[in-house]
Scaffold this active site. Structure first.
Site, PDB file in Angstrom:
ATOM      1  N   GLY A  98       0.853  -1.257  -0.025  1.00 18.25           N
ATOM      2  CA  GLY A  98      -0.085  -0.010  -0.123  1.00 18.25           C
ATOM      3  C   GLY A  98       0.745   1.321  -0.027  1.00 18.25           C
ATOM      4  O   GLY A  98       0.138   2.438   0.191  1.00 18.25           O
ATOM      5  N   GLY A  99       2.146   1.195  -0.048  1.00 18.78           N
ATOM      6  CA  GLY A  99       3.253   2.399  -0.265  1.00 18.78           C
ATOM      7  C   GLY A  99       2.637   3.156  -1.359  1.00 18.78           C
ATOM      8  O   GLY A  99       2.679   4.479  -1.208  1.00 18.78           O
ATOM      9  N   GLU A 106      -5.716  -3.644  -4.697  1.00 19.28           N
ATOM     10  CA  GLU A 106      -4.921  -4.704  -4.861  1.00 19.28           C
ATOM     11  C   GLU A 106      -5.278  -5.992  -3.973  1.00 19.28           C
ATOM     12  O   GLU A 106      -5.226  -7.345  -4.062  1.00 19.28           O
ATOM     13  CB  GLU A 106      -3.483  -4.310  -4.073  1.00 19.28           C
ATOM     14  CG  GLU A 106      -2.891  -3.439  -4.937  1.00 19.28           C
ATOM     15  CD  GLU A 106      -1.407  -2.753  -4.498  1.00 19.28           C
ATOM     16  OE1 GLU A 106      -0.681  -2.151  -5.003  1.00 19.28           O
ATOM     17  OE2 GLU A 106      -1.250  -2.617  -3.398  1.00 19.28           O
TER      18      GLU A 106
HETATM   19  C1  5RP Z   1       1.222  -0.209  -3.988  1.00 18.08           C
HETATM   20  C2  5RP Z   1       2.115  -1.222  -3.507  1.00 18.08           C
HETATM   21  C3  5RP Z   1       3.336  -1.569  -3.944  1.00 18.08           C
HETATM   22  O1  5RP Z   1       3.312  -2.962  -4.513  1.00 18.08           O
HETATM   23  C4  5RP Z   1       4.390  -1.386  -2.922  1.00 18.08           C
HETATM   24  O2  5RP Z   1       4.241  -0.011  -2.528  1.00 18.08           O
HETATM   25  C5  5RP Z   1       5.818  -1.556  -3.775  1.00 18.08           C
HETATM   26  O3  5RP Z   1       5.955  -0.452  -4.644  1.00 18.08           O
HETATM   27  P1  5RP Z   1       7.417  -0.556  -5.400  1.00 18.08           P
HETATM   28  O4  5RP Z   1       7.553  -1.635  -6.176  1.00 18.08           O
HETATM   29  O5  5RP Z   1       7.329   0.797  -5.882  1.00 18.08           O
HETATM   30  O6  5RP Z   1       8.705  -0.706  -4.303  1.00 18.08           O
HETATM   31  O7  5RP Z   1       1.523  -1.878  -2.511  1.00 18.08           O
HETATM   32  O8  5RP Z   1       0.099   0.065  -3.518  1.00 18.08           O
END
Ligand code: 5RP
Length: 222
Positions: A98-99, A106
């Site tokens: 969720g970053g 998702e």
């Molecule tokens: C988005 C997510 C992404 O999978 C998570 O933040 C990882 O991101 P990244 O591949 O840019 O490191 O959960 O909501």
């Protein structure tokens, strides 16, 4: 890890994930920079999939820019495979996600899929989840109420400033949540009125984690 090494690992794990993709699939596709590498790798591979179910407006845009057919989940039924990244994974393939703020869609696409293959670089590996702040999507009118409940659980919620999810909601990034029992916390957060989704994937962990490192791609699965 510097950003060049991290980018190289994302590209490496994205290519490794292609092994799981069959040409007749309707494929669930997540959100984030690692998934963007996967979409680019899929397009470059010449592998044709029937369609993709996307977890965000951003992913939909990238898929369409490559000419990949995007299908609504409502029209797709159960998916064989979901590919997505994560912010942290533990030895049991439980995740914080969720970053990028796309956690609700998702989690829905994860639940609609038989297998979740999570693609990460080595910076995402942890012994115990919780160093990365836990994203919690809330409906706007419940923001303060939910924040107070999180404080009562001993954590420090922080509003993600200037951010609105694809669903028109807000994100609280929760610092210092005790995640020794991630299944228990995920259930507790699911039960808070006003919470749409929390970023713990513990009740349903990833079936496979592919992790890139300088030594190559390692697979974690049962
Ligand atoms: C988005 C997510 C992404 O999978 C998570 O933040 C990882 O991101 P990244 O591949 O840019 O490191 O959960 O909501």
């Amino acid at each position: 890890m510097n950003s060049t090494r991290r980018q190289a690992q994302k590209e490496q794990v994205a290519i490794a994930a292609l092994e799981f993709v069959r040409s007749d699939m309707v494929l669930g596709i997540g959100t984030g920079s690692t998934v963007n590498c996967f979409i680019d790798a899929l397009a470059a591979s010449g592998k044709h999939i029937e369609a993709a179910v996307s977890s965000s407006e951003a992913t939909t845009g990238l898929l369409k820019s490559h000419g990949i057919n995007v299908k609504e989940l409502n029209l797709a039924g159960t998916l064989d495979l979901y590919i997505d990244g994560a912010d942290e994974f533990d030895p049991y393939r439980r995740l914080i996600k969720g970053g990028g703020g796309a956690l609700t869609r998702e989690k829905v696409v994860t639940a609609a899929s038989r297998k979740f293959v999570c693609i990460v670089d080595e910076s995402k590996q942890v012994g115990v989840l919780g160093k990365y702040p836990l994203p919690v999507e809330v409906i706007p009118m419940a923001r303060s109420f939910v924040a107070r409940q999180l404080v009562a659980m001993g954590a420090q919620p922080e509003l993600r400033e200037g951010f609105e999810t694809d669903n028109g909601n807000l994100i609280l990034d929760v610092h210092n949540m005790d995640l020794v029992d991630p299944v228990g916390v995920e259930k507790k957060l699911n039960n808070l009125p006003g919470v749409v989704t929390n970023g713990l994937w513990a009740i349903r962990p990833a079936e496979v984690v592919l992790m890139a490192s300088d030594e190559g791609v390692r697979e974690f699965s049962e």
